[in-house]
Design a protein around this motif. Structure first.
Motif, PDB file in Angstrom:
ATOM      1  N   PRO A 294       0.827  -1.222   0.127  1.00 59.20           N
ATOM      2  CA  PRO A 294      -0.072   0.033  -0.027  1.00 59.20           C
ATOM      3  C   PRO A 294       0.714   1.230   0.148  1.00 59.20           C
ATOM      4  N   VAL A 295       2.151   1.178   0.287  1.00 61.20           N
ATOM      5  CA  VAL A 295       2.913   2.378   0.435  1.00 61.20           C
ATOM      6  C   VAL A 295       4.287   1.915  -0.326  1.00 61.20           C
ATOM      7  N   VAL A 296       5.072   3.103  -0.864  1.00 60.06           N
ATOM      8  CA  VAL A 296       6.339   2.735  -1.460  1.00 60.06           C
ATOM      9  C   VAL A 296       7.448   2.271  -0.347  1.00 60.06           C
ATOM     10  N   PRO A 297       8.022   1.471  -0.134  1.00 63.81           N
ATOM     11  CA  PRO A 297       9.141   1.075   0.723  1.00 63.81           C
ATOM     12  C   PRO A 297      10.057   2.252   1.030  1.00 63.81           C
ATOM     13  N   ASP A 298      10.497   2.437   2.097  1.00 64.38           N
ATOM     14  CA  ASP A 298      11.401   3.457   2.576  1.00 64.38           C
ATOM     15  C   ASP A 298      12.811   3.251   1.861  1.00 64.38           C
ATOM     16  N   LYS A 299      13.299   2.022   1.835  1.00 67.63           N
ATOM     17  CA  LYS A 299      14.533   1.455   1.231  1.00 67.63           C
ATOM     18  C   LYS A 299      14.386   0.379   0.439  1.00 67.63           C
ATOM     19  N   ASP A 300      15.357  -0.220  -0.167  1.00 66.64           N
ATOM     20  CA  ASP A 300      15.548  -1.332  -0.948  1.00 66.64           C
ATOM     21  C   ASP A 300      14.128  -1.648  -1.566  1.00 66.64           C
ATOM     22  N   ILE A 301      13.654  -0.732  -2.422  1.00 68.84           N
ATOM     23  CA  ILE A 301      12.348  -0.364  -3.081  1.00 68.84           C
ATOM     24  C   ILE A 301      12.054  -1.848  -3.726  1.00 68.84           C
TER      25      ILE A 301
END
Length: 409
Positions: A294-301
């Motif tokens: 539901p959201v774009v990951p903060d890191k290691d997308i």
């Protein structure tokens, strides 16, 4: 020179008119004779297709012949896309357990004629207590002098030996791990994946000239290992039966958790996942069983989106998705298997970006992929195609457990 009189021209015109009228009447009569399906026929078609799909996706081959025969008269009532998938599945199900498959459960050493990617070869198999393992056996030629001393030797060929635990083949014992339980997987399903994976290690030997294979093994061993694992997992995705189709993806969550960028299984898993994620995000309408975060990951997308997709794949999916996953593996191998070798590990993706099996060469490509994934995911979120709530929140990661004694090569 042929001369046609005016009377002949008139006769030809009359004949052409009569033929057109005949075709029109035939077409009209044909159209009238094909009545629209009744409500009862549509209801029966829906019922039979649901049973057909369940039987196929559960790899219930004992009942497949029966439901296949019952479904056939009703296929004409399906929409075109579903009918084509049904016809493909009805013709393919016998291929998943070829006649030579019985050798995979042999308790004795055996070399048997097998086939992958449309090519036949002799598989050198030895039973063991390992879940799966492959060994590369160099064939060496030696030159000796008059006193019997070896003055020169060189590797002239490569043989692959594969092994697995034959007791696991066909086993109905439940597999371990929360993800295995979620998908109702058995030890036999895992063993089927492993057997096809190990057999896939023969791809390099059967697809390339002998001298190229030897040079790859002796001079470019790291590339050889990376390619071996990539080809092996792609072989498994293409050749396993539908019950096990997604295991080559979900099983690799264990490697993705550690994300050792120098380990061959991990880089192969990342490469295959990158190919699949690109397809999922480009055509989400083709993959109703796939969930996006539901959201774009903060890191290691890229890595975290891949792990979310694999972990939260719906237990219920469709014949269309099963066939599509096979098709992606087949198309990738058919179009790129040899170019990936020549380019030293570069895989071309459907979004015109690249993935490189060598981590040190992949840094710039990774930045481009993650920028693309971020944009695509934001679009999926705004379109309501991503999950509303994070399915991973407040829960332990779901995985398929490797048996503790298993070797995974």
């Amino acid at each position: 020179m042929n001369c046609i009189s005016s009377s002949n021209r008139s006769w030809h015109a009359t004949l052409a008119t009569l033929l057109c009228l005949a075709l029109l009447c035939t077409s009209t009569a044909s159209g009238r004779s094909r009545k629209p399906p009744t409500e009862e026929q549509l209801a029966k078609t829906k019922e039979l297709y649901a049973e057909f799909e369940k039987t196929y996706l559960s790899s219930d081959w004992k009942n497949m012949h029966r439901i296949n025969g019952r479904m056939r008269p009703y296929m004409r009532f399906l929409d075109k896309e579903t009918r084509e998938s049904c016809l493909k599945a009805s013709g393919d199900w016998r291929k998943f357990k070829p006649k030579w498959w019985k050798n995979c459960s042999s308790r004795n050493d055996v070399s048997f004629k097998a086939a992958i990617w449309g090519s036949t070869f002799y598989a050198n198999y030895a039973p063991s207590k390992e879940l799966g393992f492959q060994a590369v056996l160099p064939v060496t030629k030696r030159w000796v002098d008059q006193f019997g001393n070896v003055v020169k030797q060189e590797i002239v060929d490569i043989k692959v030996l594969v092994t697995w635990d034959p007791k696991r083949i066909g086993s109905s014992i439940p597999a371990n791990g929360a993800l295995a339980q979620k998908h109702n997987l058995t030890q036999g399903d895992l063993a089927e994946f492993i057997a096809w994976h190990e057999l896939g290690h023969n791809y390099v030997s059967i697809a390339l000239p002998k001298d190229v294979v030897v040079a790859l093994f002796t001079k470019h061993s790291e590339l050889y290992r990376h390619l071996q694992e990539f080809y092996a997992d792609m072989t498994a995705i293409r050749h396993v039966s539908p019950r096990a189709r997604r295991i080559p993806c979900m099983m690799r969550l264990n490697e993705l958790d550690h994300n050792d960028n120098k380990e061959a299984h991990t880089r192969a898993a990342r490469g295959i996942a990158s190919v699949l994620l690109t397809e999922f995000m480009l055509h989400p309408e083709d993959w109703p069983s796939v969930h996006f975060p539901p959201v774009v990951p903060d890191k290691d997308i890229e890595l975290n989106v891949i792990k979310y997709v694999y972990e939260h794949w719906d237990t219920k999916w469709s014949i269309k998705e099963d066939l599509k996953l096979r098709e992606i593996a087949e198309t990738t191998m058919r179009k790129q298997a040899k170019s990936i070798l020549k380019s030293k590990g570069r895989i071309k993706l459907a979004n015109k970006l690249n993935f490189n099996l060598y981590h040190e060469y992949d840094a710039q490509d990774l930045l481009k992929r993650e920028a693309w994934i971020k944009t695509q995911l934001q679009k999926l979120i705004s379109d309501g195609r991503a999950d509303i709530k994070d399915r991973s929140q407040n829960s332990s990661p779901q995985r398929i457990d490797w048996p503790k004694s298993a070797n995974k090569n």
